[in-house]
Write a protein that holds these residues in place. Structure first.
Motif, mmCIF file in Angstrom:
data_model
loop_
_atom_site.group_PDB
_atom_site.id
_atom_site.type_symbol
_atom_site.label_atom_id
_atom_site.label_comp_id
_atom_site.label_asym_id
_atom_site.label_seq_id
_atom_site.Cartn_x
_atom_site.Cartn_y
_atom_site.Cartn_z
ATOM 1 N N GLY A 34 47.836 42.353 41.364
ATOM 2 C CA GLY A 34 47.522 42.704 39.979
ATOM 3 C C GLY A 34 46.486 43.799 39.822
ATOM 4 O O GLY A 34 46.061 44.094 38.710
ATOM 5 N N PHE A 35 46.088 44.447 40.920
ATOM 6 C CA PHE A 35 45.117 45.542 40.853
ATOM 7 C C PHE A 35 45.839 46.853 40.545
ATOM 8 O O PHE A 35 46.962 47.072 41.011
ATOM 9 C CB PHE A 35 44.347 45.679 42.175
ATOM 10 N N LEU A 36 45.194 47.702 39.780
ATOM 11 C CA LEU A 36 45.777 48.993 39.431
ATOM 12 C C LEU A 36 45.990 49.840 40.678
ATOM 13 O O LEU A 36 45.112 49.912 41.536
ATOM 14 C CB LEU A 36 44.863 49.756 38.473
ATOM 15 N N CYS A 37 47.129 50.517 40.757
ATOM 16 C CA CYS A 37 47.377 51.453 41.856
ATOM 17 C C CYS A 37 46.643 52.770 41.604
ATOM 18 O O CYS A 37 46.212 53.432 42.541
ATOM 19 C CB CYS A 37 48.872 51.692 42.021
ATOM 20 N N ASP A 38 46.486 53.144 40.360
ATOM 21 C CA ASP A 38 45.740 54.346 39.983
ATOM 22 C C ASP A 38 44.605 53.904 39.069
ATOM 23 O O ASP A 38 44.839 53.498 37.925
ATOM 24 C CB ASP A 38 46.655 55.337 39.268
ATOM 25 N N GLU A 117 38.296 38.654 40.341
ATOM 26 C CA GLU A 117 38.910 38.726 39.019
ATOM 27 C C GLU A 117 38.266 39.801 38.151
ATOM 28 O O GLU A 117 38.961 40.565 37.465
ATOM 29 C CB GLU A 117 38.829 37.368 38.317
ATOM 30 N N VAL A 118 36.955 39.906 38.176
ATOM 31 C CA VAL A 118 36.285 40.927 37.351
ATOM 32 C C VAL A 118 36.644 42.320 37.858
ATOM 33 O O VAL A 118 36.890 43.225 37.062
ATOM 34 C CB VAL A 118 34.761 40.727 37.295
ATOM 35 N N CYS A 119 36.702 42.504 39.167
ATOM 36 C CA CYS A 119 37.104 43.807 39.706
ATOM 37 C C CYS A 119 38.497 44.173 39.223
ATOM 38 O O CYS A 119 38.752 45.315 38.828
ATOM 39 C CB CYS A 119 37.053 43.804 41.233
ATOM 40 N N LYS A 120 39.405 43.212 39.239
ATOM 41 C CA LYS A 120 40.769 43.472 38.774
ATOM 42 C C LYS A 120 40.760 43.875 37.299
ATOM 43 O O LYS A 120 41.342 44.881 36.916
ATOM 44 C CB LYS A 120 41.651 42.249 38.968
ATOM 45 N N ALA A 122 38.362 45.040 35.541
ATOM 46 C CA ALA A 122 37.591 46.268 35.332
ATOM 47 C C ALA A 122 38.322 47.493 35.873
ATOM 48 O O ALA A 122 37.817 48.614 35.759
ATOM 49 C CB ALA A 122 36.211 46.143 35.988
ATOM 50 N N GLY A 123 39.489 47.290 36.486
ATOM 51 C CA GLY A 123 40.251 48.423 37.006
ATOM 52 C C GLY A 123 39.677 49.017 38.269
ATOM 53 O O GLY A 123 39.849 50.200 38.538
ATOM 54 N N LEU A 124 39.014 48.184 39.061
ATOM 55 C CA LEU A 124 38.371 48.638 40.300
ATOM 56 C C LEU A 124 39.176 48.195 41.514
ATOM 57 O O LEU A 124 40.052 47.331 41.408
ATOM 58 C CB LEU A 124 36.947 48.065 40.374
ATOM 59 N N PRO A 125 38.869 48.760 42.680
ATOM 60 C CA PRO A 125 39.572 48.332 43.891
ATOM 61 C C PRO A 125 39.307 46.860 44.191
ATOM 62 O O PRO A 125 38.284 46.301 43.791
ATOM 63 C CB PRO A 125 38.971 49.206 44.991
ATOM 64 N N MET A 126 40.235 46.256 44.930
ATOM 65 C CA MET A 126 40.061 44.864 45.337
ATOM 66 C C MET A 126 38.839 44.767 46.248
ATOM 67 O O MET A 126 38.688 45.543 47.190
ATOM 68 C CB MET A 126 41.306 44.372 46.066
ATOM 69 N N PRO A 127 37.935 43.812 45.974
ATOM 70 C CA PRO A 127 36.745 43.680 46.813
ATOM 71 C C PRO A 127 37.083 43.014 48.148
ATOM 72 O O PRO A 127 38.097 42.312 48.254
ATOM 73 C CB PRO A 127 35.837 42.766 45.985
ATOM 74 N N PRO A 128 36.242 43.226 49.129
ATOM 75 C CA PRO A 128 36.459 42.517 50.394
ATOM 76 C C PRO A 128 36.250 41.016 50.176
ATOM 77 O O PRO A 128 35.595 40.607 49.230
ATOM 78 C CB PRO A 128 35.399 43.101 51.326
ATOM 79 N N PRO A 129 36.790 40.180 51.071
ATOM 80 C CA PRO A 129 36.598 38.733 50.928
ATOM 81 C C PRO A 129 35.114 38.365 50.953
ATOM 82 O O PRO A 129 34.294 39.071 51.539
ATOM 83 C CB PRO A 129 37.306 38.152 52.158
ATOM 84 N N ASP A 130 34.798 37.259 50.303
ATOM 85 C CA ASP A 130 33.448 36.686 50.294
ATOM 86 C C ASP A 130 32.384 37.604 49.723
ATOM 87 O O ASP A 130 31.293 37.713 50.246
ATOM 88 C CB ASP A 130 33.039 36.245 51.711
ATOM 89 N N THR A 131 32.709 38.287 48.620
ATOM 90 C CA THR A 131 31.678 39.074 47.953
ATOM 91 C C THR A 131 31.271 38.337 46.709
ATOM 92 O O THR A 131 30.572 38.685 45.904
ATOM 93 C CB THR A 131 32.190 40.489 47.595
#
Length: 131
Positions: A34-38, A117-120, A122-131
């Motif tokens: 569900g993360f934006l590609c652009d 979820e907030v990164c998604k 907010a239209g940001l890249p997927m964060p690394p695990p455990d952030t």
């Protein structure tokens, strides 16, 4: 998101695994999580549609986090960690007397992996695990 930052994330998976959102007559491509590609395709309306798909009703506190994440990313070229969010926003205002209470509040707003979820949204890249 910024002139010097990459605005595309890895959407190199097979075409069939990508998904599209229709927002205001525009087709927005997202990856299977569900993360934006652009990242340049982000707007408040795109955010609202992503939230709807994830069964999240957005209120002021959600938007505060979404805008904080976007601003942080623009300044640092990386996503904030939960620790950074709690230390920065947890002491603002009168509602939370300590950072632990604010962290609990964030997890009530976003019970399923809040930073992810907030990164998604907010239209940001997927964060690394455990952030």
């Amino acid at each position: 998101v910024g002139e010097n930052r990459p605005h595309f994330i890895d959407c190199t998976m097979e075409r069939e695994e990508r998904m599209n959102l229709e927002v205001n007559g525009k087709t927005i491509e997202i990856n299977e999580q569900g993360f934006l590609c652009d990242l340049e395709n982000w707007s408040e309306d795109v955010c609202k549609e992503l939230a709807r798909r994830d069964n999240i009703e957005l209120f002021v506190d959600h938007w505060e986090l979404i805008w904080y994440f976007r601003e942080y990313y623009q300044q640092n070229q990386s996503n904030p960690t939960m620790h950074t969010v709690v230390r920065t926003l947890g002491h603002k205002g009168d509602r939370f007397h300590d950072q632990k209470a604010y962290e609990k509040h964030i997890y009530k707003l976003f019970p399923q992996d809040a930073v992810h979820e907030v990164c998604k949204l907010a239209g940001l890249p997927m964060p690394p695990p455990d952030t």
